[in-house]
Design a protein around this motif. Structure first.
Motif, PDB file in Angstrom:
ATOM      1  N   VAL A 115       0.884  -1.167   0.000  1.00 34.56           N
ATOM      2  CA  VAL A 115       0.000   0.000   0.000  1.00 34.56           C
ATOM      3  C   VAL A 115       0.921   1.216   0.000  1.00 34.56           C
ATOM      4  O   VAL A 115       1.662   1.444   0.962  1.00 34.56           O
ATOM      5  N   ILE A 116       0.907   1.950  -1.096  1.00 37.61           N
ATOM      6  CA  ILE A 116       1.843   3.062  -1.303  1.00 37.61           C
ATOM      7  C   ILE A 116       1.060   4.371  -1.421  1.00 37.61           C
ATOM      8  O   ILE A 116       0.016   4.420  -2.092  1.00 37.61           O
ATOM      9  N   SER A 117       1.532   5.393  -0.762  1.00 38.97           N
ATOM     10  CA  SER A 117       0.895   6.704  -0.891  1.00 38.97           C
ATOM     11  C   SER A 117       1.961   7.781  -0.780  1.00 38.97           C
ATOM     12  O   SER A 117       2.578   7.965   0.276  1.00 38.97           O
ATOM     13  N   VAL A 118       2.186   8.463  -1.876  1.00 37.23           N
ATOM     14  CA  VAL A 118       3.223   9.489  -1.940  1.00 37.23           C
ATOM     15  C   VAL A 118       2.552  10.857  -2.113  1.00 37.23           C
ATOM     16  O   VAL A 118       2.003  11.162  -3.175  1.00 37.23           O
ATOM     17  N   PHE A 119       2.533  11.627  -1.033  1.00 40.65           N
ATOM     18  CA  PHE A 119       1.931  12.971  -1.027  1.00 40.65           C
ATOM     19  C   PHE A 119       0.462  12.910  -1.449  1.00 40.65           C
ATOM     20  O   PHE A 119      -0.048  13.815  -2.098  1.00 40.65           O
ATOM     21  N   GLY A 120      -0.211  11.828  -1.095  1.00 38.24           N
ATOM     22  CA  GLY A 120      -1.598  11.637  -1.483  1.00 38.24           C
ATOM     23  C   GLY A 120      -2.511  11.517  -0.280  1.00 38.24           C
ATOM     24  O   GLY A 120      -3.213  12.466   0.094  1.00 38.24           O
ATOM     25  N   ALA A 121      -2.482  10.351   0.375  1.00 36.07           N
ATOM     26  CA  ALA A 121      -3.371  10.109   1.508  1.00 36.07           C
ATOM     27  C   ALA A 121      -3.109  11.059   2.660  1.00 36.07           C
ATOM     28  O   ALA A 121      -3.991  11.274   3.503  1.00 36.07           O
ATOM     29  N   MET A 122      -1.926  11.666   2.709  1.00 36.10           N
ATOM     30  CA  MET A 122      -1.632  12.614   3.780  1.00 36.10           C
ATOM     31  C   MET A 122      -2.583  13.811   3.772  1.00 36.10           C
ATOM     32  O   MET A 122      -2.751  14.479   4.794  1.00 36.10           O
ATOM     33  N   PHE A 123      -3.217  14.090   2.627  1.00 34.44           N
ATOM     34  CA  PHE A 123      -4.121  15.228   2.532  1.00 34.44           C
ATOM     35  C   PHE A 123      -5.577  14.860   2.842  1.00 34.44           C
ATOM     36  O   PHE A 123      -6.445  15.734   2.844  1.00 34.44           O
ATOM     37  N   ALA A 124      -5.859  13.588   3.099  1.00 32.96           N
ATOM     38  CA  ALA A 124      -7.216  13.190   3.461  1.00 32.96           C
ATOM     39  C   ALA A 124      -7.544  13.740   4.852  1.00 32.96           C
ATOM     40  O   ALA A 124      -6.665  13.823   5.721  1.00 32.96           O
ATOM     41  N   PRO A 125      -8.793  14.118   5.101  1.00 33.89           N
ATOM     42  CA  PRO A 125      -9.098  14.890   6.308  1.00 33.89           C
ATOM     43  C   PRO A 125      -9.132  14.101   7.613  1.00 33.89           C
ATOM     44  O   PRO A 125      -9.104  14.702   8.678  1.00 33.89           O
ATOM     45  N   ARG A 126      -9.219  12.754   7.544  1.00 34.03           N
ATOM     46  CA  ARG A 126      -9.327  11.968   8.773  1.00 34.03           C
ATOM     47  C   ARG A 126      -8.146  10.981   8.851  1.00 34.03           C
ATOM     48  O   ARG A 126      -8.264   9.819   8.459  1.00 34.03           O
ATOM     49  N   PRO A 127      -7.006  11.438   9.331  1.00 35.62           N
ATOM     50  CA  PRO A 127      -5.794  10.611   9.272  1.00 35.62           C
ATOM     51  C   PRO A 127      -5.894   9.300  10.028  1.00 35.62           C
ATOM     52  O   PRO A 127      -5.307   8.290   9.601  1.00 35.62           O
ATOM     53  N   ALA A 128      -6.612   9.266  11.135  1.00 34.53           N
ATOM     54  CA  ALA A 128      -6.745   8.002  11.871  1.00 34.53           C
ATOM     55  C   ALA A 128      -7.460   6.963  11.020  1.00 34.53           C
ATOM     56  O   ALA A 128      -7.080   5.780  11.005  1.00 34.53           O
ATOM     57  N   ASP A 129      -8.485   7.391  10.282  1.00 37.16           N
ATOM     58  CA  ASP A 129      -9.208   6.474   9.402  1.00 37.16           C
ATOM     59  C   ASP A 129      -8.314   6.014   8.254  1.00 37.16           C
ATOM     60  O   ASP A 129      -8.369   4.853   7.834  1.00 37.16           O
TER      61      ASP A 129
END
Length: 279
Positions: A115-129
Motif C-alpha cells: 500500500v503506497i501513498s506518496v503525497f496523497g493520503a496525507m491530505f485526506a481529512p481523517r488521518p486516523a481512518d
C-alpha cells in the motif's frame, strides 16, 4: 474486487483536488516518482495499491516493473488522466479508480502486498481512518510505504504551504494539518491506533526533485493556476488586495531554492519523510 467510481456528494477535499490540474505539477516530478518505487522493492506480480495516486507518478513505475497496480484517488480528473497514461503505455496491469482514502469500503481486507501513498493520503481529512484503512487492506507480511511532507521543513513544499497558509482564511474547526503526517510521533500514534506497534515502523528523510524548463515565475504560475491549495491562497489574497505580495514571496522562495546552474531551468529539492510499515 469492485471499486466505487463515484460518490453522491463532493466533499471539500474532493473539490480542492478537482479544482486545478495536478497533472501539470506532476509532470515536473516523474523521475523522483520512479526512483521512489525502485527503492521500495516492488516486484513482478506484486499487488500494489497506490492511494492518492494522482495521475500515476508512482503507480505507472510500479506497473512498468510488472506489478498488478490499483490506483485510487479522490479527484476524478486525475483518475481519468491516470487511466489515459496507462492506456498510452499499454499497461493493462494498471487501473485507476475514484475513491476516498478515509473509507475504502469496497476494497477487501488483506488485498495488497504493497500500500503506497506518496503525497496523497496525507491530505485526506481523517488521518486516523486513513491509517486504519491502509492497514486493513494490506496483506499480513505486506508493507505500507508513505512519502509525506514535513511540518516546518525549510525546503520547497513545506514552505509553499506555509506561505500560502499565511494568506488563507483560518482552517475550519477540527482541521488537522496534512503535514502532521511528517511528524514521526504522529505517524506512530496513528498506526498504533490501527494495531501496528512502533517497532514495525521505520523512517527516513529523502528528497523529491521538481524539474522544470522555465523561470521561477513560470513555476509559480503552475502552482497558482493548477495546484488546489495555492489556488485557494491566491483567491483569498486577491480578495484582500495581496495577491501581488503572495506572488512575490513565492517567486523569491523558488529563486532561493533553485539548485540549477543552467539558465532557464528550475531544479528544486523538497525533503520528505519516507514511512515504511511492516504489516
Amino acid at each position: 474486487m469492485t471499486l466505487q467510481t463515484a460518490t453522491a456528494t463532493i466533499s471539500p477535499n474532493q473539490a480542492l483536488w478537482e479544482k486545478g490540474d495536478f497533472t501539470r505539477l506532476a509532470a515536473t516530478m516523474r523521475d523522483s516518482g520512479t526512483n521512489f518505487i525502485k527503492k521500495t522493492g516492488v516486484r513482478v506480480g506484486d499487488k500494489v495499491l497506490d492511494l492518492g495516486c494522482g495521475d500515476g507518478t508512482t503507480a505507472l513505475p510500479s506497473a512498468r516493473i510488472g506489478a498488478e497496480v490499483t490506483g485510487i484517488d479522490i479527484a476524478r480528473n486525475l483518475v481519468a488522466a491516470g487511466n489515459q497514461r496507462a492506456a498510452a503505455e499499454n499497461l493493462q496491469n494498471c487501473r485507476f479508480h475514484h475513491g476516498d482514502a478515509c473509507n475504502l469500503a469496497s476494497v477487501a481486507d488483506d488485498s495488497f502486498d504493497w500500500v503506497i501513498s506518496v503525497f496523497g493520503a496525507m491530505f485526506a481529512p481523517r488521518p486516523a481512518d486513513v491509517a486504519k484503512e491502509m492497514v486493513r487492506v494490506a496483506k499480513p507480511g505486506g508493507r505500507i510505504v508513505m512519502g509525506n511532507w514535513i511540518a516546518g521543513d525549510p525546503t520547497l513544499i513545506a514552505q509553499i504551504l506555509k506561505i500560502s497558509g499565511a494568506y488563507s482564511p483560518p482552517p475550519p474547526e477540527g482541521f488537522i494539518s496534512p503535514v502532521r503526517w511528517g511528524v514521526e510521533a504522529d505517524v506512530i500514534q496513528r498506526f498504533g491506533e490501527a494495531g501496528v506497534t512502533a517497532d514495525q515502523i521505520s523512517f527516513e528523510r529523502e528528497t523529491f526533485i521538481f524539474d522544470l524548463t522555465g523561470t521561477a515565475e513560470d513555476f509559480v504560475g503552475i502552482f497558482r493556476d493548477y495546484y488546489g491549495p495555492t489556488m485557494n491562497a491566491y483567491a483569498a489574497a486577491a480578495a484582500n488586495g495581496k495577491d501581488a505580495d503572495l506572488e512575490a514571496e513565492l517567486v523569491d522562495l523558488f529563486n532561493r531554492q533553485n539548485t540549477s546552474k543552467e539558465a532557464g531551468r528550475m531544479v528544486l529539492p523538497a525533503t520528505f519523510l519516507r514511512v515504511t510499515v511492516q504489516v
